[in-house]
Design a protein around this motif. Structure first.
Motif, PDB file in Angstrom:
ATOM      1  N   TRP A 103       0.415  -1.496  -0.069  1.00 28.22           N
ATOM      2  CA  TRP A 103       0.200   0.139  -0.042  1.00 28.22           C
ATOM      3  C   TRP A 103       1.048   0.963   0.069  1.00 28.22           C
ATOM      4  CZ3 TRP A 103      -5.481  -0.228  -0.210  1.00 28.22           C
ATOM      5  CH2 TRP A 103      -5.768  -1.642  -0.298  1.00 28.22           C
ATOM      6  N   GLN A 104       0.655   2.367  -0.622  1.00 26.38           N
ATOM      7  CA  GLN A 104       1.033   3.717  -0.610  1.00 26.38           C
ATOM      8  C   GLN A 104       0.582   4.460   0.460  1.00 26.38           C
ATOM      9  OE1 GLN A 104       4.260   3.712  -2.075  1.00 26.38           O
ATOM     10  NE2 GLN A 104       3.512   1.791  -2.555  1.00 26.38           N
ATOM     11  N   PRO A 105       1.417   5.473   0.306  1.00 26.94           N
ATOM     12  CA  PRO A 105       0.301   6.411   0.809  1.00 26.94           C
ATOM     13  C   PRO A 105      -1.111   7.564  -0.345  1.00 26.94           C
ATOM     14  CG  PRO A 105       3.185   7.414   1.204  1.00 26.94           C
ATOM     15  CD  PRO A 105       2.545   6.174   0.521  1.00 26.94           C
ATOM     16  N   GLY A 106      -1.610   7.420   0.535  1.00 27.80           N
ATOM     17  CA  GLY A 106      -3.256   8.639  -0.195  1.00 27.80           C
ATOM     18  C   GLY A 106      -4.018   7.738  -1.028  1.00 27.80           C
ATOM     19  N   ASP A 107      -3.146   6.067  -0.810  1.00 31.71           N
ATOM     20  CA  ASP A 107      -4.030   5.686  -1.424  1.00 31.71           C
ATOM     21  C   ASP A 107      -5.294   5.351  -0.768  1.00 31.71           C
ATOM     22  OD1 ASP A 107      -2.685   4.370  -3.147  1.00 31.71           O
ATOM     23  OD2 ASP A 107      -2.022   1.940  -2.209  1.00 31.71           O
ATOM     24  N   ARG A 108      -6.726   5.040  -1.212  1.00 30.69           N
ATOM     25  CA  ARG A 108      -8.589   4.967  -0.288  1.00 30.69           C
ATOM     26  C   ARG A 108      -8.159   3.198  -0.086  1.00 30.69           C
ATOM     27  NH1 ARG A 108     -11.298   8.950  -3.604  1.00 30.69           N
ATOM     28  NH2 ARG A 108     -12.872   8.615  -1.612  1.00 30.69           N
ATOM     29  N   ILE A 109      -9.749   3.542   0.634  1.00 24.41           N
ATOM     30  CA  ILE A 109     -10.465   1.820   1.359  1.00 24.41           C
ATOM     31  C   ILE A 109     -11.249   2.810   1.139  1.00 24.41           C
ATOM     32  CG2 ILE A 109     -10.733   0.224   2.741  1.00 24.41           C
ATOM     33  CD1 ILE A 109      -7.652   0.093   3.104  1.00 24.41           C
TER      34      ILE A 109
END
Length: 398
Positions: A103-109
């Motif tokens: 996962w990366q910074p800014g990814d949204r779930i």
């Protein structure tokens, strides 16, 4: 109540269910009551292990494991290669989620407001470490997750859409297929927690449009605790790298290199209770023989009748939302906490469940609830049992 299963058929099913003779059970959403045949399948394999040796008996159990896989595929309208046998709903869902990284910074779930607390815990750990976010999809006026609101939230940072199909804190049924159509249009991975749905509702993974779907053996399927099912769409499998593998999921090749299986069994372990899988195979067979449409119709009729009766008791509040509802009936009794209600009924030989905030934290917070009592029914439930439950609740409400 529904006539989809005759009184004679229900009586026969109850007669072959030892627990039905011992307890008035309204906690089928927690764990249902296994049949004698399911218990005998488990015992038979344990006896094979005792008399042949556990490893030798395992050879005989392979057929039952593959039978369970075939039956699960039939139940879900999937291919056998898309089914993994797990030790429960959360282990299966969690393994698939962990395999999505990194996962990366800014990814949204994006999740439904009713997401299971265990799934949220797994997602929150990842989000905290990676700088990702978890956001609740708005619900419509009935309380169900709103597909139109979901579509309005989407952008290229959304890495996952997750839905608990039937929440643990009420009878709501979320629109899983409608959410799936949004996910498919935008090519976003879509995970469905179907712990309460599998064995209670018709489940067609093609219609739902999910990439991953998890289910439990111990709930509506009436299988043994410690069993579960994990569906992984074949075309999605290559995007998932398990964080744990062994000789079952990634056997070594001639060069000593691990080779991930090219089917859903890459989420299985070489260490498993084969006796429990034998029991699950029998439970799956029984559910298919009874017919999921028949099961759904009877459970729906019983639950609707129970809701109406509870709503007519002064001091009792029915807390279920949604237009289409499941066999889980949530309620509270004024002046009493849910655990006290559960214990008082247990003293009268009636088992129900009770939930705190941790089961469905987002929805409980949104609705201002800190607890609920829940009476969950099965196709085994009778009018006599409902009468006993209502009698106990009326006494508490007074």
């Amino acid at each position: 109540m529904s006539a989809s299963l005759s009184r004679t058929a229900v009586d026969a099913l109850r007669a072959s269910t030892p627990g039905a003779q011992c307890i008035t059970h309204f906690n089928h959403a927690g764990a249902s009551l296994a049949s004698s045949a399911t218990l005998e399948a488990i015992h038979a394999h344990l006896w094979r292990e005792a008399t042949l040796g556990p490893m030798e008996a395992g050879v005989a159990a392979r057929e039952q494991t593959e039978r369970a896989r075939l039956l699960a595929a039939q139940l879900l309208n999937a291919q056998p290669a898309e089914i993994a046998m797990t030790t429960g709903n959360s282990p299966g869902w969690g393994a698939a989620f962990a395999a999505l990284g990194p996962w990366q910074p800014g990814d949204r779930i994006l999740v439904g407001r009713h997401e299971w607390g265990g799934n949220l815990a797994a997602m929150q750990l990842v989000a905290q470490r990676a700088g990702a976010s978890i956001e609740a999809i708005p619900s419509d006026s009935s309380g169900a997750v709103d597909p139109h609101a979901l579509e309005a939230m989407l952008d290229d940072r959304v890495r996952l859409i997750a839905l608990t199909w039937l929440p643990a804190n009420g009878g709501l049924i979320n629109p899983a297929a409608a959410i799936g159509r949004v996910a498919r249009r935008h090519g976003i991975p879509y995970f469905v927690d179907a712990a309460q749905a599998v064995g209670q509702l018709p489940v067609d993974v093609v219609e739902v449009g999910c990439d991953v779907l998890s289910g439990a053996g111990r709930k509506a399927l009436r299988g043994p605790k410690g069993t579960g099912l994990l569906y992984v769409r074949q075309d999605f499998l290559s995007r998932l790298t398990p964080v744990f593998v062994d000789t079952r999921s990634a056997p070594l090749d001639l060069n000593g290199e691990p080779v991930l299986r090219n089917d859903a069994a890459r989420f299985e372990s070489a260490e498993a209770s084969l006796a429990l899988r034998c029991g699950l195979a029998n439970a799956l067979q029984e559910a298919l023989e009874i017919g999921i449409d028949n099961i759904r119709a009877r459970i729906d009729g019983i639950a609707q009748a129970l809701r109406m009766e509870l709503a007519n008791i002064p001091g009792v509040t029915v807390l279920d939302q949604g237009v289409e509802r499941s066999g889980l009936v949530a309620f509270n009794v004024v002046g009493l906490d849910a655990i006290s209600v559960q214990r008082s009924l247990a003293a009268k030989g009636v088992s129900i469940g009770s939930n705190g905030v941790g089961y469905t934290p987002m929805d409980m917070a949104f609705r201002g609830l800190d607890q609920i009592a829940r009476a969950s029914v099965s196709y085994l439930t009778t009018e006599l049992e409902i009468g006993k439950l209502l009698e106990g609740i009326r006494a508490l409400a007074h």
